[in-house]
Design a protein around this motif. Structure first.
Motif, short mmCIF file in Angstrom:
data_model
loop_
_atom_site.label_atom_id
_atom_site.label_comp_id
_atom_site.label_asym_id
_atom_site.label_seq_id
_atom_site.Cartn_x
_atom_site.Cartn_y
_atom_site.Cartn_z
N ARG A 80 0.68 -1.24 -0.36
CA ARG A 80 0.09 -0.02 -0.08
C ARG A 80 0.69 1.34 -0.03
O ARG A 80 0.42 2.41 -0.28
N ARG A 81 2.07 1.29 0.30
CA ARG A 81 2.59 2.38 0.70
C ARG A 81 4.30 2.06 0.22
O ARG A 81 4.76 1.17 -0.25
N ASN A 124 -9.63 2.59 1.61
CA ASN A 124 -8.51 2.83 2.40
C ASN A 124 -8.70 3.68 3.49
O ASN A 124 -8.00 4.56 3.67
N LYS A 125 -9.63 3.30 4.43
CA LYS A 125 -9.95 4.25 5.59
C LYS A 125 -9.97 3.19 7.02
O LYS A 125 -9.08 3.49 7.74
N ASN A 157 -4.13 6.57 6.64
CA ASN A 157 -4.94 5.97 5.42
C ASN A 157 -5.54 7.29 4.45
O ASN A 157 -6.34 7.92 5.02
N ASP A 158 -4.99 7.12 3.42
CA ASP A 158 -5.67 8.40 2.54
C ASP A 158 -7.19 8.42 2.26
O ASP A 158 -7.75 9.14 1.75
N TRP A 160 0.11 13.29 3.42
CA TRP A 160 -0.47 11.85 3.20
C TRP A 160 0.84 11.04 2.36
O TRP A 160 1.78 11.72 1.99
N ASP A 161 0.49 9.96 2.29
CA ASP A 161 1.49 9.11 1.59
C ASP A 161 0.85 8.36 0.49
O ASP A 161 0.76 6.90 0.39
N ARG A 162 -0.25 8.81 -0.29
CA ARG A 162 -0.91 8.09 -1.38
C ARG A 162 0.00 7.75 -2.33
O ARG A 162 0.75 8.60 -2.92
N ARG A 163 0.15 6.38 -2.84
CA ARG A 163 0.92 5.74 -3.55
C ARG A 163 0.64 6.47 -5.08
O ARG A 163 -0.49 6.57 -5.38
N GLN A 219 1.14 9.55 -5.73
CA GLN A 219 0.88 11.06 -5.69
C GLN A 219 2.10 11.85 -5.11
O GLN A 219 2.31 12.03 -4.08
#
Length: 357
Positions: A39-40, A68-69, A211-212, A235-238, A240
């Motif tokens: 996920r990351r 993804n929450k 979680n994004d 955040w760490d949205r893959r 982005q």
């Protein structure tokens, strides 16, 4: 050798801070293992920080819902069982890493694979485990009410990740008595680059989410904020990698430690999922803090109860920036009282001198 669970920024922050303290005391980090998640992506700042290779290994992790929450506990158990062959390969690789590095100490920052390894494999090094959740065994710890099964699961996970550890460091927002119980010591946060009251108010709000999926909640609540509100979210949205302006005045940034701490020093208040390090950093900088436990993550529910009990933060009903802005602008923030404990570098120097030979 450090073994770091890289879900969120907290464990990475701890590792960076402890490395600095250990090197100051004459020790050397010779190897870093980072748990790998689909996920990351591991942030570049963490890869570059140690001056030694950072090896990524697949390790058990949580499964979130389709948005993804929310954390899905039973789905996480099933998913990780299906990946057992992958984790066995990771255990073999870990054994090789340890053999090549020949560390005197392995310090586990709440990584599941590392706990399993130490439960199974005879070792010739000392083993220390550090995490906030080891406070769950303290008689005074305020658990989130109800959810008895999740309480037992939390304790079970802690036992696995600290399997056969000679020492456990239980990171805490505030002092607890007794400060030692069994082989566990209650210790201050491991923070870096934050000084008490070293801050200013540039009028914007800072948000952080593990979680994004909470981004939609943040955007919806931002639309209800007073005109002129400005907020920056990390955040760490893959995938982005650039700054995204979701609304005029609402900006989403990829994780960057230096940039995040700069915004933290200059913001008016911090709204965050209920992790540990971000709360401590914000409190030390003198900021009002609003907490939203990640759904399905009992550890974060306990964090929020404990932080509010200590006068450090306020629990919110959801990821609602408008509620938090109203709370801050109307002067409802109760100043925290734990800055001396959180700025505990002298305490940590003493801990290291007594624990690490």
């Amino acid at each position: 050798m450090f073994c770091v669970q890289t879900e969120g920024r907290g464990h990475m922050t701890q590792a960076l801070a402890l490395r600095e303290l250990l090197e100051e005391a004459g020790h050397q980090v010779v190897c870093v293992m980072a748990s790998k998640s689909r996920r990351r992506k591991l942030p570049a700042y963490f890869r570059k920080a140690f001056g030694v290779p950072v090896r990524e290994l697949a390790s058990p992790n949580f499964v979130a819902d389709k948005n993804n929450k929310k954390i899905r506990v039973f789905a996480s158990i099933g998913y990780n069982l299906l990946l057992l062959p992958t984790f066995i390969v990771s255990l073999v690789k870990m054994r090789k890493l340890i053999h090549n590095a020949q560390p005197d100490y392995v310090i586990n920052f709440h990584d599941f694979l590392t706990g399993i390894y130490h439960a199974l494999v005879p070792r010739q090094h000392h083993f220390i485990a550090t995490h906030r959740s080891y406070l769950a065994f303290h008689p005074e710890f305020p658990f989130a009410p109800g959810r008895t099964m999740e309480r037992h699961l939390l304790k079970l996970c802690c036992e696995i990740m600290a399997a056969k550890a000679e020492t456990r460091w239980a990171l805490s927002y505030r002092p607890y008595l007794p400060n030692h119980f069994g082989n566990t010591a209650v210790v201050p946060p491991l923070l870096q680059d934050i000084k008490p009251k070293n801050h200013q108010d540039d009028g914007f709000y800072l948000a952080y989410m593990v979680n994004d999926g909470y981004a939609e909640d943040l955007i919806t609540s931002f639309d209800k904020c007073p005109p002129g509100t400005v907020a920056h979210c990390f955040w760490d949205r893959r995938g982005q990698n650039d700054i995204w302006e979701a609304r005029p005045g609402l900006y989403f940034h990829p994780l960057s430690r230096k940039k995040f701490l700069d915004h933290l020093r200059r913001c008016r208040g911090v709204i965050s999922t209920a992790g540990f390090e971000t709360v401590c950093e914000a409190h030390l900088a003198g900021k009002p803090i609003g907490l939203i436990p990640t759904e399905g993550q009992y550890e974060q529910a306990c964090n929020a109860v404990d932080a509010e009990a200590g006068g450090i933060a306020k629990r919110l009903g959801g990821y609602d920036l408008a509620e938090f802005v109203s709370y801050v602008e109307n002067g409802k923030f109760r100043p925290g009282i734990q800055t001396e404990w959180m700025a505990g570098r002298e305490t940590w120097r003493k801990i290291i001198s007594e624990t690490v030979a």
